[in-house]
Scaffold this active site. Sequence first.
Site, PDB file in Angstrom:
ATOM      1  N   HIS A 129       0.840  -1.118  -0.119  1.00 52.44           N
ATOM      2  CA  HIS A 129       0.093   0.008  -0.032  1.00 52.44           C
ATOM      3  C   HIS A 129       0.766   1.279   0.045  1.00 52.44           C
ATOM      4  O   HIS A 129       1.948   1.492   0.667  1.00 52.44           O
ATOM      5  CB  HIS A 129      -1.095   0.050   1.211  1.00 52.44           C
ATOM      6  CG  HIS A 129      -0.572   0.365   2.443  1.00 52.44           C
ATOM      7  ND1 HIS A 129      -0.354   1.545   2.860  1.00 52.44           N
ATOM      8  CD2 HIS A 129      -0.154  -0.480   3.523  1.00 52.44           C
ATOM      9  CE1 HIS A 129       0.097   1.681   4.183  1.00 52.44           C
ATOM     10  NE2 HIS A 129       0.205   0.384   4.758  1.00 52.44           N
TER      11      HIS A 129
ATOM     12  N   ASP B 193       5.580   3.006   7.143  1.00 51.24           N
ATOM     13  CA  ASP B 193       4.107   2.454   7.098  1.00 51.24           C
ATOM     14  C   ASP B 193       3.460   3.361   5.781  1.00 51.24           C
ATOM     15  O   ASP B 193       2.753   4.214   6.341  1.00 51.24           O
ATOM     16  CB  ASP B 193       3.400   2.442   8.430  1.00 51.24           C
ATOM     17  CG  ASP B 193       2.245   1.659   8.139  1.00 51.24           C
ATOM     18  OD1 ASP B 193       1.917   0.848   7.076  1.00 51.24           O
ATOM     19  OD2 ASP B 193       1.499   1.850   9.238  1.00 51.24           O
TER      20      ASP B 193
ATOM     21  N   GLU C 224      -5.430   2.047   1.871  1.00 48.13           N
ATOM     22  CA  GLU C 224      -5.313   0.769   2.965  1.00 48.13           C
ATOM     23  C   GLU C 224      -5.436   1.328   4.258  1.00 48.13           C
ATOM     24  O   GLU C 224      -6.343   0.148   5.180  1.00 48.13           O
ATOM     25  CB  GLU C 224      -3.855   0.157   2.942  1.00 48.13           C
ATOM     26  CG  GLU C 224      -3.643  -1.146   3.639  1.00 48.13           C
ATOM     27  CD  GLU C 224      -3.111  -1.123   4.853  1.00 48.13           C
ATOM     28  OE1 GLU C 224      -2.816  -1.984   5.461  1.00 48.13           O
ATOM     29  OE2 GLU C 224      -2.961   0.198   5.555  1.00 48.13           O
ATOM     30  N   GLU C 225      -4.984   2.430   4.640  1.00 49.82           N
ATOM     31  CA  GLU C 225      -4.987   2.734   6.133  1.00 49.82           C
ATOM     32  C   GLU C 225      -6.604   2.871   6.625  1.00 49.82           C
ATOM     33  O   GLU C 225      -6.846   2.387   7.699  1.00 49.82           O
ATOM     34  CB  GLU C 225      -4.404   4.133   6.341  1.00 49.82           C
ATOM     35  CG  GLU C 225      -2.687   4.163   5.879  1.00 49.82           C
ATOM     36  CD  GLU C 225      -2.167   3.413   7.057  1.00 49.82           C
ATOM     37  OE1 GLU C 225      -2.885   2.642   8.096  1.00 49.82           O
ATOM     38  OE2 GLU C 225      -0.922   2.956   6.951  1.00 49.82           O
TER      39      GLU C 225
ATOM     40  N   HIS D  84       1.829   5.760  12.582  1.00 52.03           N
ATOM     41  CA  HIS D  84       0.705   6.509  12.312  1.00 52.03           C
ATOM     42  C   HIS D  84       0.826   7.830  13.143  1.00 52.03           C
ATOM     43  O   HIS D  84      -0.093   8.408  13.662  1.00 52.03           O
ATOM     44  CB  HIS D  84      -0.676   5.744  12.853  1.00 52.03           C
ATOM     45  CG  HIS D  84      -1.101   4.647  11.999  1.00 52.03           C
ATOM     46  ND1 HIS D  84      -1.937   3.655  12.589  1.00 52.03           N
ATOM     47  CD2 HIS D  84      -0.497   4.131  11.136  1.00 52.03           C
ATOM     48  CE1 HIS D  84      -2.069   2.634  11.429  1.00 52.03           C
ATOM     49  NE2 HIS D  84      -1.077   2.968  10.786  1.00 52.03           N
TER      50      HIS D  84
END
Length: 300
Positions: free
Chosen positions: A120, A132, A166-167, A265
């Site tokens: 992603h 990420d 995706e998140e 995040h």
Amino acid sequence: MTSRRSLPRLAAAVVGVSLTLSAVPAATADTRLPAAPTVSEQQVMSHLRALQRIADRNGGNRAHGTKGYAESVAYVKRALDRAGFRTKLVPFTHDGATGNSLIADWPGGDPDHVLMTGAHLDSVKEGPGINDNGSGSAAVLATALQVAKTGLKPERHLRFAWWGAEEPGLIGSAQYVGKLSAAERRRIDVYLNFDQAGSRNTRQWLVIHDDEHGETEAQQAFEAWFAERSIPTFDIGVGGSDHESFGNAGIPSSGFSTGISDCIHEACDDLSNVDPKTARTSTDAIVGVLWKLAATTPRH
């Protein structure tokens, strides 16, 4: 990696160190394929620096529905187009905003045996998402560019993907898989997913085991690659990232993660949150296994 609620699922999926290998299912091999190349840290980190710059000039993130995400897709697409891939944008709408996943096909290979590799590309709104999942996206991009650089002539058809949204819940990959016909799904031998491929303080690589669909070929190939270099691995199940979308559609999956990073995040998920050596090792593992799987077609 998708929302914080999914993180315990990743931890719960770890079932133990996996260094014992069993026989890979019978396949036909093309020994004419060249040995797998390796990459440099620069070949991986250059893409992460580009994604960091994109985030810096777009409010500090590359989230779904933002200019930062659109520029991230454009950056990857431009590199693939120059390298000779057939690329297409796959649009979808989520939470009132339109986004795109990016699909890139390498010409050649058996269209009835597709080896699909993806990651992603979006971040959360709170940060740039360089580990990420810039790290997974950069590793997959560096792998695809090695395919082009070497002029690889695979037995299987090679397809690469960079997923949007995706998140907020695996949106891009779920919509892509949901629009495939039954025949198109059957043509995908395995989907390989990479989420957080450059975590600092990595001591073992978390290899996806898809027991539900009986996938062993890719999983064992990854474990063999790491074992040959005395790098420990843990088994994890299917869930928490885009391979879940494929599993829900009955498509086998594998791949790996380097685990939850020091910062996730948040704004601190920047270049300093990635270990270049780990990112390079992850990319070399993807290249090595893809080269191995590309040289075979399963006997059905």
